[in-house]
Write a protein that holds these residues in place. Structure first.
Motif: not given
Length: 295
Positions: A173-192, A273-280
């Motif tokens: 989906l992200f069209r990358t060979d990397d095994d990770h991305v970095h993004l900003h988080q802001m949550h306590q709830d989660h999908v179990v 630096e984060h990957d927000g534009e890659v995610a978009a």
């Protein structure tokens, strides 16, 4: 969009790439919260819908060939002056995106139940609609499909700049060979756990494959992908440094974040630096039906 004091809360903004024949994605952003009061003073950041429109506009410019984006924005919280759109208001829309919110996606606020009812109607009767959601929106769409949403077992928050491990689907989906991305988080709830055909109770055809595209140490379900139908993200792809700091400040002042050390650490990493534009870019390609090889 005017401040949320008028009975009508829909606005439309458009960004076309050079060349009149360039394709354009039409997106409806359902705003389920408002930015920090200081953020709202900044041109281009008066609403989360406007922030996301500008973010996806940049992703469209980076697309090859460029893609335009038309964004309808609709603020939906009645007690704050919003209104709930009707099914007919989505005519001509290719995509729907639900923003983040301070509200609980597992809550039973009347407007949340009304929004779930609308989403169900769109899911069942608008077969070409592509669904996406950020944080609250991610959780609400998973709830629609029968997944459980609840606070973190430890009651802790995932805040600021975070590493997300990509699954093989996530790499595609992200069209990358990397095994990770970095993004900003802001949550306590989660999908179990991700939704399933069984939990969706008729909303997903038998044989539908539901993928988790990434996970972190804090959250096992960082996003859900269903080919041609849904692509969500727990992280805030459009947050920048100042937005991260202000959103944390709001939650500390409200008492929802009581771990000052964690809040300070998240603020200290907000400039990384984060990957927000890659995610978009990945979500925009999904909106444009460019995920044929992802499954």
């Amino acid at each position: 969009m005017a401040p949320h004091s008028e009975p009508e809360h829909r606005d439309e903004v458009t960004a076309h790439p050079k060349g009149q024949d360039a394709p354009t994605v039409r997106m409806m952003v359902l705003e389920t919260d408002e930015p920090h009061k200081e953020t709202k003073k900044i041109p281009g950041k008066t609403t989360f819908g406007e922030i996301l429109h500008n973010h996806f506009t940049n992703a469209g410019k980076a697309h090859d060939p460029p893609l335009g984006i038309e964004t309808d924005r609709w603020f939906v919280i009645p007690e704050k002056g919003g209104t709930m759109p009707k099914y007919e208001d989505f005519e001509g829309c290719d995509a729907l995106l639900i923003t983040g919110s301070v509200y609980d996606a597992h809550g039973d606020d009347p407007w949340i139940l009304d929004l779930l009812k609308l989403l169900r109607e769109l899911w069942q009767n608008h077969p070409k609609m592509h669904f996406s959601g950020v944080c609250f929106g991610h959780q609400l769409l998973c709830r629609l499909l029968g997944a459980e949403v609840r606070p973190s077992p430890k009651g802790d928050w995932e805040l600021g700049h975070s590493k997300i491990e990509l699954t093989p689907i996530g790499q595609k989906l992200f069209r990358t060979d990397d095994d990770h991305v970095h993004l900003h988080q802001m949550h306590q709830d989660h999908v179990v756990a991700p939704p399933t055909v069984e939990s969706a109770q008729g909303l997903l055809p038998k044989g539908t494959r539901v993928h988790v595209w990434g996970k972190s140490d804090h959250t096992e379900v960082q996003g859900v992908y269903i080919k041609g139908k849904m692509f969500t993200t727990q992280a805030h792809l459009a947050f920048d440094e100042e937005m991260v700091k202000r959103q944390i400040e709001m939650r500390v002042e409200a008492g929802s974040i009581d771990d000052q050390e964690a809040a300070d650490q998240a603020g200290d990493t907000a400039d990384l630096e984060h990957d927000g534009e890659v995610a978009a870019g990945a979500i925009l390609r999904f909106f444009h039906d460019e995920d044929e090889d992802v499954d």
